[in-house]
Design an enzyme around this catalytic site. Structure first.
Site, PDB file in Angstrom:
ATOM      1  N   HIS A 137       8.330 -11.946   5.272  1.00 23.88           N
ATOM      2  CA  HIS A 137       7.253 -11.835   4.297  1.00 23.88           C
ATOM      3  C   HIS A 137       7.277 -10.476   3.585  1.00 23.88           C
ATOM      4  CE1 HIS A 137       3.359 -13.208   2.779  1.00 23.88           C
ATOM      5  NE2 HIS A 137       2.982 -11.950   2.874  1.00 23.88           N
ATOM      6  N   LYS A 169       1.859 -12.098 -11.408  1.00 28.95           N
ATOM      7  CA  LYS A 169       2.660 -12.399 -10.224  1.00 28.95           C
ATOM      8  C   LYS A 169       2.087 -13.613  -9.506  1.00 28.95           C
ATOM      9  CE  LYS A 169       4.381 -10.191  -6.056  1.00 28.95           C
ATOM     10  NZ  LYS A 169       4.001  -9.170  -5.088  1.00 28.95           N
ATOM     11  N   SER A 176       2.318 -16.610  -2.204  1.00 31.20           N
ATOM     12  CA  SER A 176       2.008 -17.783  -1.375  1.00 31.20           C
ATOM     13  C   SER A 176       1.046 -17.440  -0.251  1.00 31.20           C
ATOM     14  CB  SER A 176       3.291 -18.332  -0.765  1.00 31.20           C
ATOM     15  OG  SER A 176       3.792 -17.412   0.175  1.00 31.20           O
ATOM     16  N   HIS A 177       0.265 -18.399   0.160  1.00 30.56           N
ATOM     17  CA  HIS A 177      -0.531 -18.276   1.380  1.00 30.56           C
ATOM     18  C   HIS A 177      -0.495 -19.608   2.115  1.00 30.56           C
ATOM     19  CE1 HIS A 177      -3.763 -15.251   2.842  1.00 30.56           C
ATOM     20  NE2 HIS A 177      -2.554 -14.781   2.973  1.00 30.56           N
ATOM     21  N   HIS A 220       0.946 -20.693   5.148  1.00 33.76           N
ATOM     22  CA  HIS A 220       0.650 -20.856   6.569  1.00 33.76           C
ATOM     23  C   HIS A 220      -0.803 -20.593   6.907  1.00 33.76           C
ATOM     24  CE1 HIS A 220       5.147 -20.721   7.887  1.00 33.76           C
ATOM     25  NE2 HIS A 220       4.828 -21.741   7.120  1.00 33.76           N
ATOM     26  N   ARG A 231      -5.640  -8.539  -5.999  1.00 29.81           N
ATOM     27  CA  ARG A 231      -5.516  -7.131  -5.643  1.00 29.81           C
ATOM     28  C   ARG A 231      -4.194  -6.557  -6.152  1.00 29.81           C
ATOM     29  NH1 ARG A 231      -7.748  -8.457  -1.091  1.00 29.81           N
ATOM     30  NH2 ARG A 231      -5.833  -8.443   0.106  1.00 29.81           N
ATOM     31  N   ASP A 244      -2.349  -1.546  -2.763  1.00 31.79           N
ATOM     32  CA  ASP A 244      -3.306  -2.399  -2.062  1.00 31.79           C
ATOM     33  C   ASP A 244      -2.853  -2.598  -0.629  1.00 31.79           C
ATOM     34  OD1 ASP A 244      -1.102  -4.141  -2.786  1.00 31.79           O
ATOM     35  OD2 ASP A 244      -2.381  -5.743  -2.032  1.00 31.79           O
ATOM     36  N   GLY A 293       7.901 -12.070  -7.889  1.00 29.27           N
ATOM     37  CA  GLY A 293       7.677 -13.365  -7.263  1.00 29.27           C
ATOM     38  C   GLY A 293       7.484 -13.204  -5.782  1.00 29.27           C
TER      39      GLY A 293
END
Ligand SMILES: Nc1ncnc2c1ncn2[C@@H]1O[C@H](COP(=O)(O)OP(=O)(O)O)[C@@H](O)[C@H]1O
Ligand SMILES: [Mg+2]
Lengths: 752, 79, 226, 79
Positions: free
Chosen positions: A47, A90, A93-94, A96, A115, A273, A542
């Site tokens: 990640h 941009k 993904s979230h 999971h 953010r 951030d 990305g």
């Protein structure tokens, strides 16, 4: 505080391989302690480090005359849009977190990408979301789960975006069993800024104070980044405490406070951030970018819970926090502004020249790591790739013998329009405030969304954006599928009158250790790169999301793209629905013929098979340029591309949302070499239906001829609310109202 | 029968609503309030008299529908 | 006519209102932070939409204790005009400046779409540019816009002609199908007894430009210029 | 001290949320649920030891902030 000893089990639990552990030892010149191990594990997770994909990502074109901040250099890329204005955008993904807790998972996904955008100095002005779920109709336990996931995810996206006050103006969504147990939630945000407002995330100036602002740190989402980098298994449900809760209200305050602070450029050195791996990532990355070091005292970090260990504080993923490197002497400016907004602003450390991240608690060093090695020298892997053994089988299809020619088209069109992947997405976007900020010109429901951008002194420009990816195409042929995703997204923008400027992508794939999965990732990246080069648009950033697997296997390869384009004049903005009865309907780009991977095969015959349409990029671009230039000549009343479902689906959609006028279409196709189902439902690329005034038919057709693009008149916009088509001595007709009911009713019938 | 289901945020989970209310209470001059957590209370009227069966079913409903076990705890009272 | 737009933490339609007044209506307008207390005697007050205090607890429940609300109350008592839009309407109800309350939409979802409103009364300073019975195309964007009130309050509202806007269908019928959120008697907007405080869930500031789909909200602001 | 404030919708007021949840419970096959009302439970930790004074102040907070008397009733428990 006694920390666990470092054992091989602890190391492997952190997802660190023996080789990687050796590398850590070399960097430190000693064994890491528990906190340091945790820090390495998140920073070197897929990640954060892209260790499995980075070598492939280098294939993307990332430069261009408009690029102000390049992909990978900062939190988001920035493009020049003229008039001293720029956009930062941009996608992220979230997946999971959303599988485990759909509402909060999706909400914090939106929060995270917002953010990223305002970290760059931009005010977020538009959001998109790209979603994938398993099928939602039926009584199976799986369908029920998928409905719960969809409801939760849409609720979460709405909750965060609506409260934060950025309009969610579009997106895309598909349903396919490959996403059972592993839904995809990709959130896109775009922000607007002046060139001089671009902020960077580097820690420079020895002795400059480091501020922590925003929400307090709790044990939220512990090890979330590591969590996003593993397969989803039954056990990952046990990881549940890892779910963070978002507070969009807090973040709205954080946005306003940050933007107010940025108005004092002399006070701010760098901004970063705190996303995945929160404090760890932000300190190491700012130090690494600034070629400096940072020293932090954890006792000064605002904490929500008592007794937190250094490990917990450093790895916490509490949301709505930022790190700000402040110019020494301007501390009070920061404190005053954050006080106005009722936010914590704590000075937790300072910039050093040691090039190390030194973390202390109660005055004692608890972690001491070279910043650059940690942030930028993660291991890189060249994974093995192998074409799927069954690829030839997937792609083989003898359409003419496999599918008997249907007698009538009547029910086919209705079934296609009510397939959830094609049907109206109103149930979703109606829950999103898509009008706040008062700039939305083309709302969700059109080919691409269009917003107005004030560029100062009363001048305006318009931005168009859309997201897309047909995972079925990509499963059948990832290279061609990724090209199509890129081309279709650009096509959607072109239909509104826009010129594409740049692209951000979200590569959602399965486990990269699987050679076939890795092959599809590589194919998709190469296909997308080729398409971007052809269109002349850079990839500005990305996200890669791997390990999207459920016990049943990997998801379909899903390289989601979002493209941003510009429209200079209000008069060029073109809707997709027909405008007035009597206008001529043109089919541009040819009749087409390709049935492989089509919605017709999938939705009506349950077949996910065949060679998906070929993407001839030169031809596609010629086609898009021709449509755009005709729009700019002021001749196009409406424009809608052909995509999933083919010609009849697009034509039906052009008749929808014309309630008060009750428009329809009367078509006559004289072509007689194609079977009717091939003619009406093929998904050959590079095509669109336009409507033009009668007096413009000849000049429009001449325009296309001159540009080398096929175009024919296929009928007229009708005023009787009926869609009727004649072909090969057969006429089919539908009441538009019935079709619209099928189109609008499909998702609500499952969800309400 | 009457049942009450109380759903409260788990201790370690952020409760932004409770936090906002705590600040508002301070604003009203009640500084002595140190923490606020906000949950839901669901009151149900239930027909029938099979306490055991109802309780079992209610347990399921509380877990699947009324609460979100990832971030919330629940408690059932049935009488 | 001078306008002031209030800003609470979490307001997010404050600039939209500001721009509608400034750019479209072209009247003087300023912002007032919720911790301020000063309101000019000749200002019309706009309480904008958004999620003041995150809509935590109840929409508007916390905002109504902001320092500026005392001044708003005083101004309203002096007869100054106050418009509450969406979250602003919720705040005014919580503050007791308008009767009733706004609760969760009946289908629980947030709803953002254009709806049809029927003008129920021309007899307020906010609606002189409309005709009674006129149908307006104005968007809503809320999750808690279901208006509720006790029967006696409703009776009062009717007796005093305080119901200003209702949700209706394309033919002007206030049917249940045309009611997006389950509001009592399709109520979308009401005024106080003195008729100087208006609250409505729909967003007239989002319906002031043709480019954005409707100009039906503009007469509301223009009415105030008389 | 610990206090709990329970806020419930008044009987005479529409509770769309409760109604939606009742339908969802029926969807889970628990038809015996006849009515559902949904309220809030607010748990407070309070410092100090003056029960009487705290109670009085809390009463005020519950009435003004924690509940809306137009649509809700409240109940305080302090220990
Ligand atoms: N997840 C979503 N969120 C918001 N809008 C969506 C979403 N999915 C689809 N839409 C909107 O619905 C419309 C149709 O989408 P889609 O079927 O992908 O169209 P197309 O085939 O032309 O790309 C678009 O305007 C799109 O923005
Ligand atoms: Mg699409």
């Amino acid at each position: 505080m006694n920390e666990p000893a470092i054992t091989p089990e602890i190391i492997s639990k952190h997802g660190i391989t023996p080789d990687e552990y050796e590398r850590i030892q070399k960097i430190l010149g000693r064994h890491p302690n528990f906190t340091e191990l945790g820090i390495f594990s998140v920073m070197w997770s897929e990640h954060c480090s892209y260790k499995n994909s980075r070598l492939e990502l280098k294939k993307f074109p990332t430069t261009g005359p408009r690029v102000l901040v390049k992909a990978g250099d900062e939190n988001a890329g920035v493009l020049d849009i003229g008039d001293n204005m720029a956009v930062a955008f941009k996608i992220e993904s979230h997946n999971h977190p959303s599988a485990v807790e759909p509402f909060q998972g999706a909400a914090t996904g939106v929060g995270g990408i917002l953010r990223d955008i305002f970290t760059m100095g931009a005010r977020p002005v538009a959001n998109l979301n790209s979603l994938r779920f398993g099928p939602i109709h039926g009584d199976s336990a799986q369908a029920k789960t998928n409905r719960r996931l969809l409801a939760g995810v849409v609720g979460g996206v709405a909750h965060y975006g609506n409260c934060f006050g950025t309009p969610t103006i579009g997106g895309d969504i598909y349903f396919d069993p490959s996403y059972n147990g592993n839904p995809l939630v990709n959130a896109f945000s775009l922000g607007l800024l002046r060139h001089d407002q671009i902020r960077k995330g580097a820690a420079t100036g020895i002795g400059n104070p480091v501020f922590y602002v925003g929400a307090k740190t709790g044990r939220d989402g512990l090890a979330g980044a590591a969590f996003a980098s593993r397969d989803l298994t039954e056990e990952s449900k046990e990881d549940r405490p890892a779910v963070q809760v978002g507070d969009p209200f807090m973040q709205k305050l954080l946005l306003e406070a940050c933007l107010e602070l940025y108005e004092n450029p002399e006070a701010v050195v760098g901004v970063q951030d705190m996303g995945a791996a929160g404090l760890t990532c932000s300190t190491c990355e700012t130090a690494s970018r600034g070629d400096s070091g940072i020293e932090v005292e954890l006792d000064l970090v605002p904490q929500r819970e008592t007794g937190m260990t250094p490990y917990e504080i450093m790895l916490s993923e509490s949301q709505e926090r930022m790190l700000i490197i402040v110019q020494k002497g301007h501390e009070d400016t920061v404190r005053k502004i954050f006080e106005k907004w009722d936010l914590d602003a704590a000075e937790i450390g300072f910039v050093t020249d040691t090039k190390r991240c030194v973390i202390k608690q109660h005055g004692k060093v608890v972690a001491d790591i070279p910043a650059h090695a940690l942030a930028a020298e993660a291991p890189l892997y060249k994974r093995e790739a192998q074409e799927p053994s069954d690829l030839a089988d997937r792609q083989s299809l003898d359409f003419t013998t496999a599918i008997p020619e249907p007698r009538d088209l009547q029910s086919i069109l209705v079934r296609l329009l009510s397939a959830p992947s094609i049907a109206s997405k109103r149930w979703i976007y109606r829950q999103y405030d898509h009008m706040v900020q008062k700039n939305t010109v083309l709302a969700p429901g059109s080919d691409a969304a269009v917003i107005r951008i004030p560029t100062g002194e009363g001048k305006v420009k318009f931005l168009s954006m859309a997201s897309d990816c047909n995972g079925r195409y990509c499963w059948l042929d990832p290279r061609e599928g990724a090209k199509i995703a890129t081309a279709e997204c650009c096509r959607n923008l072109t239909m509104t009158g826009a010129t594409p400027l740049g692209l951000t992508d979200n590569l959602n794939f399965g486990n990269p250790h699987n050679k076939e999965v890795f092959w599809s990732l590589r194919e998709a990246i190469e296909g997308m790169s080729e398409a971007c080069r052809a269109f002349g648009i850079p990839v500005t950033g990305g996200n890669v999301s791997l390990y999207n697997q459920s016990p049943a296997g990997a998801i379909d390869p899903t390289p989601v793209v979002a493209v941003v384009g510009v429209i200079d004049q209000e008069s060029h903005i073109t809707p997709s629905a027909f405008r007035s009865a009597g206008d001529a309907i043109l089919l541009v780009g040819g009749l087409g013929h390709e049935m492989g991977g089509s919605s017709y095969l999938y939705e009506l015959h349950g077949l996910k098979k065949g060679l998906p349409p070929r993407m001839d990029l030169a031809k596609e671009i010629q086609f898009q340029n021709a449509v755009r230039s005709l729009i700019h000549l002021g001749k196009v009343r409406s424009a809608h591309d052909l995509s999933d479902g083919g010609l009849l689906v697009s034509l039906a959609e052009c008749c929808f949302r014309t309630e008060e006028k009750g428009l329809g279409a009367k078509l006559n196709l004289t072509e007689d070499t194609l079977r009717s189902d091939v003619l009406f439902f093929n998904e050959t690329q590079g095509r669109a239906v336009l409507s033009v005034a009668l007096c413009d038919i000849d000049s429009s057709l001449a325009h296309f001829r001159a540009q080398g693009v096929e175009a024919i008149q296929i009928g007229l916009v009708a005023g009787d609310g009926r869609l009727s088509v004649s072909h090969a001595e057969q006429t089919s007709a539908w009441a538009v109202r019935d079709l619209e009911e099928a189109f609008e009713g499909s998702i609500p019938s499952a969800m309400d | 029968m009457k049942a009450t289901v109380i759903v409260t945020p788990k201790k370690s989970v952020l409760d932004p609503q409770g936090e906002a209310v705590r600040k508002a209470i301070h604003g009203l001059g009640m500084d002595c309030v140190e923490s606020v957590r906000i949950g839901r209370i669901i009151e149900l009227e239930i027909s029938g008299s099979d306490l055991v069966k109802t309780k079992a079913k209610l347990e399921e409903v509380a877990k699947d529908l009324l609460s979100n076990p990832v971030i919330e705890d629940y408690q059932i009272e049935l009488k | 006519m001078k306008f002031v737009v209030l800003q609470f933490p979490g307001s997010n339609c404050d600039f939209d209102c500001f721009r509608a007044i400034d750019e479209v209506l072209q009247q003087p307008v300023r912002m007032a932070w919720h911790k301020d207390t000063h309101i000019e005697a000749d200002e019309t007050i706009i309480v904008p939409g958004g999620f003041s205090y995150g809509d935590y607890l109840r929409c508007g429940a916390i905002a109504r204790f902001s320092p500026i609300m005392k001044s708003v109350k005083a101004a309203a008592e002096r007869g100054q005009k106050v418009i509450g839009i969406c979250n602003g309407f919720q705040i005014l109800c919580e503050a007791g400046l308008l009767p009733g309350a706004l609760v969760r939409n009946r289908k629980m979802h947030f709803i953002c779409e254009h709806v049809t409103l029927r003008v129920e009364s021309q007899e307020t300073a906010f609606t002189t540019h409309y005709k009674k019975g006129q149908l307006l195309n104005i968007p809503i964007a809320h999750g808690e816009g279901c208006y509720v009130a006790q029967p006696d309050v409703l009776a009062d509202l009717k007796a005093n002609n305080q119901i200003i806007f209702r949700y209706a269908d394309a033919h002007g019928q206030t049917s249940d199908a045309a009611n997006p959120n389950g509001a009592l008697e399709n109520i979308a907007g009401i005024c106080n007894k003195q008729r100087n405080v208006l609250g409505l869930m729909p967003h007239p500031e989002r319906a002031c430009e043709k480019l954005l789909g409707s100009t039906d909200g503009l007469p509301l602001f223009q009415s105030l210029l008389n």
